[in-house]
Design a protein around this motif. Structure first.
Motif, PDB file in Angstrom:
ATOM      1  N   LYS A 226       0.820  -1.222   0.000  1.00  0.00           N
ATOM      2  CA  LYS A 226       0.000   0.000   0.000  1.00  0.00           C
ATOM      3  C   LYS A 226       0.850   1.266   0.000  1.00  0.00           C
ATOM      4  O   LYS A 226       0.446   2.293  -0.544  1.00  0.00           O
ATOM      5  CB  LYS A 226      -0.927   0.014   1.223  1.00  0.00           C
ATOM      6  N   VAL A 227       2.015   1.198   0.627  1.00  0.00           N
ATOM      7  CA  VAL A 227       2.897   2.375   0.671  1.00  0.00           C
ATOM      8  C   VAL A 227       3.307   2.765  -0.741  1.00  0.00           C
ATOM      9  O   VAL A 227       3.241   3.936  -1.131  1.00  0.00           O
ATOM     10  CB  VAL A 227       4.144   2.090   1.533  1.00  0.00           C
ATOM     11  N   PHE A 228       3.719   1.792  -1.537  1.00  0.00           N
ATOM     12  CA  PHE A 228       4.187   2.064  -2.892  1.00  0.00           C
ATOM     13  C   PHE A 228       3.026   2.438  -3.806  1.00  0.00           C
ATOM     14  O   PHE A 228       3.174   3.277  -4.706  1.00  0.00           O
ATOM     15  CB  PHE A 228       4.938   0.849  -3.435  1.00  0.00           C
ATOM     16  N   GLU A 229       1.867   1.824  -3.575  1.00  0.00           N
ATOM     17  CA  GLU A 229       0.687   2.167  -4.382  1.00  0.00           C
ATOM     18  C   GLU A 229       0.242   3.599  -4.126  1.00  0.00           C
ATOM     19  O   GLU A 229      -0.100   4.338  -5.056  1.00  0.00           O
ATOM     20  CB  GLU A 229      -0.440   1.168  -4.069  1.00  0.00           C
ATOM     21  N   ASP A 230       0.266   3.991  -2.860  1.00  0.00           N
ATOM     22  CA  ASP A 230      -0.063   5.383  -2.528  1.00  0.00           C
ATOM     23  C   ASP A 230       1.008   6.344  -3.045  1.00  0.00           C
ATOM     24  O   ASP A 230       0.702   7.452  -3.500  1.00  0.00           O
ATOM     25  CB  ASP A 230      -0.206   5.561  -1.012  1.00  0.00           C
ATOM     26  N   TYR A 231       2.266   5.902  -2.964  1.00  0.00           N
ATOM     27  CA  TYR A 231       3.362   6.749  -3.439  1.00  0.00           C
ATOM     28  C   TYR A 231       3.186   7.076  -4.916  1.00  0.00           C
ATOM     29  O   TYR A 231       3.381   8.234  -5.341  1.00  0.00           O
ATOM     30  CB  TYR A 231       4.706   6.049  -3.209  1.00  0.00           C
ATOM     31  N   LEU A 232       2.789   6.091  -5.712  1.00  0.00           N
ATOM     32  CA  LEU A 232       2.570   6.318  -7.143  1.00  0.00           C
ATOM     33  C   LEU A 232       1.448   7.337  -7.347  1.00  0.00           C
ATOM     34  O   LEU A 232       1.572   8.256  -8.166  1.00  0.00           O
ATOM     35  CB  LEU A 232       2.241   5.007  -7.850  1.00  0.00           C
ATOM     36  N   ALA A 233       0.365   7.181  -6.593  1.00  0.00           N
ATOM     37  CA  ALA A 233      -0.765   8.122  -6.714  1.00  0.00           C
ATOM     38  C   ALA A 233      -0.338   9.538  -6.345  1.00  0.00           C
ATOM     39  O   ALA A 233      -0.693  10.512  -7.027  1.00  0.00           O
ATOM     40  CB  ALA A 233      -1.918   7.661  -5.825  1.00  0.00           C
ATOM     41  N   ILE A 234       0.442   9.669  -5.289  1.00  0.00           N
ATOM     42  CA  ILE A 234       0.894  10.999  -4.853  1.00  0.00           C
ATOM     43  C   ILE A 234       1.853  11.594  -5.885  1.00  0.00           C
ATOM     44  O   ILE A 234       1.838  12.805  -6.132  1.00  0.00           O
ATOM     45  CB  ILE A 234       1.560  10.909  -3.461  1.00  0.00           C
TER      46      ILE A 234
ATOM     47  N   TRP B 118       2.367   9.580   6.110  1.00  0.00           N
ATOM     48  CA  TRP B 118       2.598   8.156   6.384  1.00  0.00           C
ATOM     49  C   TRP B 118       3.437   7.526   5.269  1.00  0.00           C
ATOM     50  O   TRP B 118       4.390   6.779   5.534  1.00  0.00           O
ATOM     51  CB  TRP B 118       1.256   7.430   6.498  1.00  0.00           C
ATOM     52  N   VAL B 119       3.108   7.836   4.014  1.00  0.00           N
ATOM     53  CA  VAL B 119       3.873   7.312   2.881  1.00  0.00           C
ATOM     54  C   VAL B 119       5.306   7.833   2.933  1.00  0.00           C
ATOM     55  O   VAL B 119       6.271   7.086   2.728  1.00  0.00           O
ATOM     56  CB  VAL B 119       3.197   7.689   1.547  1.00  0.00           C
TER      57      VAL B 119
ATOM     58  N   MET C 245       8.538   5.397   3.132  1.00  0.00           N
ATOM     59  CA  MET C 245       9.498   5.358   2.025  1.00  0.00           C
ATOM     60  C   MET C 245      10.903   5.685   2.539  1.00  0.00           C
ATOM     61  O   MET C 245      11.881   5.032   2.159  1.00  0.00           O
ATOM     62  CB  MET C 245       9.085   6.338   0.928  1.00  0.00           C
ATOM     63  N   MET C 246      10.992   6.682   3.408  1.00  0.00           N
ATOM     64  CA  MET C 246      12.290   7.025   3.992  1.00  0.00           C
ATOM     65  C   MET C 246      12.825   5.875   4.849  1.00  0.00           C
ATOM     66  O   MET C 246      14.024   5.580   4.855  1.00  0.00           O
ATOM     67  CB  MET C 246      12.173   8.302   4.836  1.00  0.00           C
TER      68      MET C 246
END
Length: 436
Positions: free
Chosen positions: A100-108, A157-158, A162-163
Motif C-alpha cells: 500500500k505504501v508504494f501504491e499510494d506513493y505512485l498516486a501521490i 505516512w507514505v 518510504m524514507m
C-alpha cells in the motif's frame, strides 16, 4: 558523516511545513478556512515529499547493501513500472515492504506531477486517464482543491515509510527477514488544530510576546548605538577595542544607546507602546504562573545565600546525580536522599540545601532564559528612562529569581556559578537608572 545539503534541507522543509500548518490553524488572531488550508498544504507537501524521496533514493544508492535502489533509476520505463519494480526488488531481497505504501506513493507522484505542470493532460493535450483512475482507486481526489487533512495524514505516512525503507538498505548489520510481513511504520494523526487556548497556554503566549518585544527593542538599541558618526565605538581605536573586556564593550554599547535616547534619537521613540506592552505581559505572566507565589522576599534571600555558598565551596550531589522525587514525597524521604547524595555540607544544613534546591527548581521553571532580565535591566531603561523606578524594581526581583534557578541548574550539572553573569545585569540596571 556530513549530511548532504538537499537531504538536509528537504527534511527541514517538510518539518517546517507541518509546523506552519499547525501554527496557521491554531493562530489566536486568525480564523482560517481549514478546508482550503489543508488542501493547500497537501499540494505543497506533495511537491516537497516527492522531491525529498527521490533525492534520498539517488543519494542512498552508494550505501545500498542490498542493491535495491538502482531499480528506481532504470532508464526508459514509466513511473508505474519503476515503482512496482522497486517494491518487488525489496521483497525479492527479503524485505517485505507494505504494498500500500508504494501504491499510494505512485498516486501521490501523479498528483504532484499534475500540480507542478498545472495540468492533468499530456504534452499533446491528451487526458492522463490511467493516472486519474489510479488516483481514484487509491482513494485520493482528482481535484486538488478537494485534498483533505486525511489525505495529508496519508502523505506523511507514505513519506515516513518510504524514507524508512530506503534507510534500511544502507544500515550496517541489517539482514533480510522474510518471516516479517508488511513491514511499515504505523499511521499517525496530525496535530490537533482546534485552536482552543487553555488556561495553561496563556503564560506561554505572554512569554512569547515578551521575547518578541525584547527582540524588537534590541533592534532599536542597535540602531541607536551604531548611529553614523556617533556610534559607540567612535572614540576608540581598533587596538583599544580588541583589548577591552567584553563586559566593558557591552557597557559602552548600551551607554551610547542611552546617550542617543537623551539626544531624542528618532529610532528610540516608543511609537508602538512596547514599554507598556512589555510590563503588561510580564505582570500577566507572573499572575498566571502559580509558581511565582512561592517567591517571597525571605525565601528568595535564603535560597540565594545557600546556593551561592554551595557553588563557592563546591558543595554538590555526588557525581552530580540527584534522583528525582515526587512533589509530595515526605520530608523524611527527602532528608535521607539528600544526606546520601551530598558527601559534605560545609557550614550548611540538609534543610537549607533541600529548601534551596526546591526553590531553585521552581525558579528555573519560572524564568527559563535571560530575556526578562535583559528587558527590565537594560532595554526598558534605555527605551523609557522616565519609568526607571519601575524598571529597577522589576530587574532586582527578576535577577534574584533568575540567579536561584540558574544556580540550582549549575549545582546539579556541575557548571560554574552564574553569579558574575547576572551581576553584570544588576550593575547595568543600577548604571542606566541612576539618574532617576
Amino acid at each position: 558523516m556530513k549530511i548532504d545539503e538537499f537531504t538536509d534541507t528537504y527534511s527541514d522543509d517538510l518539518i517546517h511545513l507541518q509546523e506552519a500548518r499547525t501554527a496557521l490553524l491554531t493562530h489566536p488572531l486568525r480564523n482560517e478556512n481549514s478546508d482550503l488550508c489543508n488542501a493547500s498544504f497537501c499540494r505543497i507537501y506533495s511537491i516537497m515529499m516527492i522531491g525529498s524521496i527521490e533525492a534520498m533514493l539517488e543519494r542512498w544508492c552508494e550505501r545500498d547493501n542490498f542493491n535495491i535502489l538502482n531499480e528506481y533509476f532504470a532508464p526508459g520505463i514509466p513511473n508505474e513500472n519503476r515503482i512496482k519494480n522497486l517494491r518487488e526488488v525489496f521483497v525479492e531481497k527479503g524485505i517485505n515492504v507494505q504494498a500500500k505504501v508504494f501504491e499510494d506513493y505512485l498516486a501521490i507522484k501523479y498528483i504532484r506531477n499534475a500540480i507542478v505542470h498545472a495540468s492533468w493532460k499530456t504534452a499533446k493535450g491528451k487526458l492522463k486517464q490511467d493516472q486519474l483512475d489510479w488516483i481514484n482507486e487509491r482513494g485520493f481526489p482528482t481535484d486538488t482543491r478537494k485534498l483533505t487533512s486525511k489525505d495529508l495524514e496519508r502523505f506523511e505516512w507514505v513519506n515516513e515509510n518510504m524514507m524508512f525503507y530506503i534507510a534500511l538498505t544502507g544500515l550496517d548489520g541489517v539482514r533480510a527477514r522474510p518471516d516479517l510481513v508488511d513491514i511499515a511504520i504505523s499511521p499517525s494523526q496530525l496535530h490537533d488544530t482546534n485552536g482552543i487556548i487553555n488556561q495553561s497556554d496563556w503564560p506561554k503566549m505572554y512569554w512569547s510576546n515578551i521575547e518578541r518585544i525584547s527582540s524588537e527593542i534590541n533592534k532599536m538599541i542597535e540602531s541607536a548605538a551604531n548611529r553614523p558618526g556617533l556610534g559607540w565605538a567612535c572614540d576608540f581605536t581598533e587596538v583599544q577595542l580588541e583589548k577591552m573586556p567584553n563586559d566593558k564593550l557591552e557597557k559602552q554599547f548600551y551607554l551610547s544607546a542611552l546617550s542617543a535616547k537623551k539626544d531624542n534619537f528618532d529610532g528610540l521613540v516608543d511609537k508602538n507602546n512596547l514599554a507598556d506592552n512589555a510590563l503588561m505581559c510580564w505582570e500577566q505572566f507572573v499572575s498566571q504562573t502559580p509558581v511565582f507565589e512561592t517567591f517571597n522576599e525571605k525565601t528568595v534571600k535564603l535560597a540565594l545565600k545557600t546556593l551561592r555558598v554551595m557553588l563557592q565551596n563546591n558543595i554538590h550531589p555526588k557525581d552530580h546525580i540527584l534522583p528525582p522525587l515526587s512533589k509530595d514525597a515526605p520530608f523524611e524521604i527527602k532528608e535521607k536522599l539528600f544526606s546520601m547524595c551530598f558527601e559534605h555540607l560545609g557550614s550548611l544544613t540538609i534543610l537549607e540545601i533541600i529548601e534551596a534546591y526546591d526553590l531553585g527548581e521552581k525558579a528555573k521553571f519560572a524564568i527559563g532564559n535571560i530575556t526578562p532580565l535583559n528587558l527590565f535591566a537594560i532595554q526598558l531603561p534605555i527605551l523609557a528612562p522616565e519609568r526607571n523606578d519601575e524598571w529597577r524594581q522589576k530587574a532586582q526581583y527578576i535577577a534574584d529569581i533568575f540567579e536561584i534557578g540558574q544556580s540550582w541548574y549549575s549545582s546539579i550539572e556541575g557548571y560554574s556559578s552564574p553569579q558574575s553573569t547576572i551581576e553584570f545585569y544588576r550593575e547595568m540596571s543600577a548604571l542606566l537608572t541612576k539618574d532617576s
